[in-house]
Write an enzyme that holds these catalytic residues in place. Structure first.
Site, PDB file in Angstrom:
ATOM      1  N   HIS A 177       1.114  -1.137  -0.140  1.00 53.34           N
ATOM      2  CA  HIS A 177       0.146  -0.003  -0.070  1.00 53.34           C
ATOM      3  C   HIS A 177       0.819   0.761  -0.663  1.00 53.34           C
ATOM      4  O   HIS A 177       2.213   1.354   0.473  1.00 53.34           O
ATOM      5  CB  HIS A 177      -1.021  -0.142   1.230  1.00 53.34           C
ATOM      6  N   CYS A 193       2.817  -4.884   6.902  1.00 54.05           N
ATOM      7  CA  CYS A 193       2.645  -5.067   5.338  1.00 54.05           C
ATOM      8  C   CYS A 193       3.989  -4.169   4.905  1.00 54.05           C
ATOM      9  O   CYS A 193       4.728  -3.839   5.855  1.00 54.05           O
ATOM     10  CB  CYS A 193       1.497  -3.446   5.117  1.00 54.05           C
TER      11      CYS A 193
END
Length: 220
Positions: A177, A193
């Site tokens: 992301h 992440c």
């Protein structure tokens, strides 16, 4: 997929990330690649779906973390995403022995993972839902557990998110992301992440076609 110390957490909100940011040393670069093209001039302001993304002071980011096309020998087919965690690089494999290389931020100590997944789906300007486990540790984010934090410049998922599933079709809860925290690129700062500069995740997002053919390989 095999995960190492995997936890069901993703990136924290911008202010919380800075408080917990780790700048673990980067492993020596063992790769010998030639840069064919560098895109240091691609980090200016962007108007995107009604949001005004600010310019990145890219001169403050080490040049090796700028987006670039490099020579990259791999047996993986074009379209594969390879994450080199120690060196803080993400490669999108191109035909002809090339790849687009991006600088990334990775999971801090105890949150790193490795294995194989695929991009099940992707979303522009996503809503962020922190896990309940995170809300226990960080009460300030508890308000977002049920209804989420809506899209915006402060959203920890940034301008784009790609959702990684395992071969059994289950959500790993790990994402690739964007992030408003450009200064964390090149560090171990996230809760597992893979984070990117917003201008870079927009570029990668346009290249990726979700589905089991889009493999993601995370190396430790």
């Amino acid at each position: 997929m095999r995960f190492r110390n995997a936890v069901l957490l993703c990136s924290l909100a911008a202010t919380l990330v800075l408080a917990s940011c780790s700048t673990a040393p980067i492993a020596p670069i063992g790769e010998k690649v030639a840069t064919n093209q560098i895109f240091s001039d691609s980090y200016g302001p962007i108007e995107d779906h009604g949001y005004a993304l600010p310019a990145i002071p890219i001169n403050k980011v080490n040049e090796r973390f700028h987006r670039q096309i490099v020579d990259y020998a791999t047996a993986e087919k074009p379209g594969t995403i390879i994450v080199n965690t120690p060196n803080r690089f993400l490669y999108f494999v191109l035909p002809g022995g090339k790849a687009v290389r991006y600088g990334i931020g990775v999971g801090k100590a105890g949150f790193a993972w490795e294995g194989r997944a695929y991009v099940a789906w992707k979303q522009e300007w996503p809503t962020w839902h922190p896990p309940k486990e995170m809300a226990v540790r960080k009460p300030d984010v508890a308000q977002y557990v049920e209804n989420g934090m809506g899209p915006g410049l402060r959203n920890p998922l940034g301008a784009r998110a790609m959702y990684l599933f395992n071969d059994e079709g289950k959500d790993t809860l790990f994402r690739i992301h964007g992030s408003p925290e450009w200064a964390s690129i090149g560090t171990a700062a996230s809760s597992g992440c893979i984070r990117m500069i917003n201008q870079d995740i927009i570029d990668l997002y346009a290249r990726v076609r979700p589905g089991k053919n889009t493999r993601v390989i995370v190396q430790q």
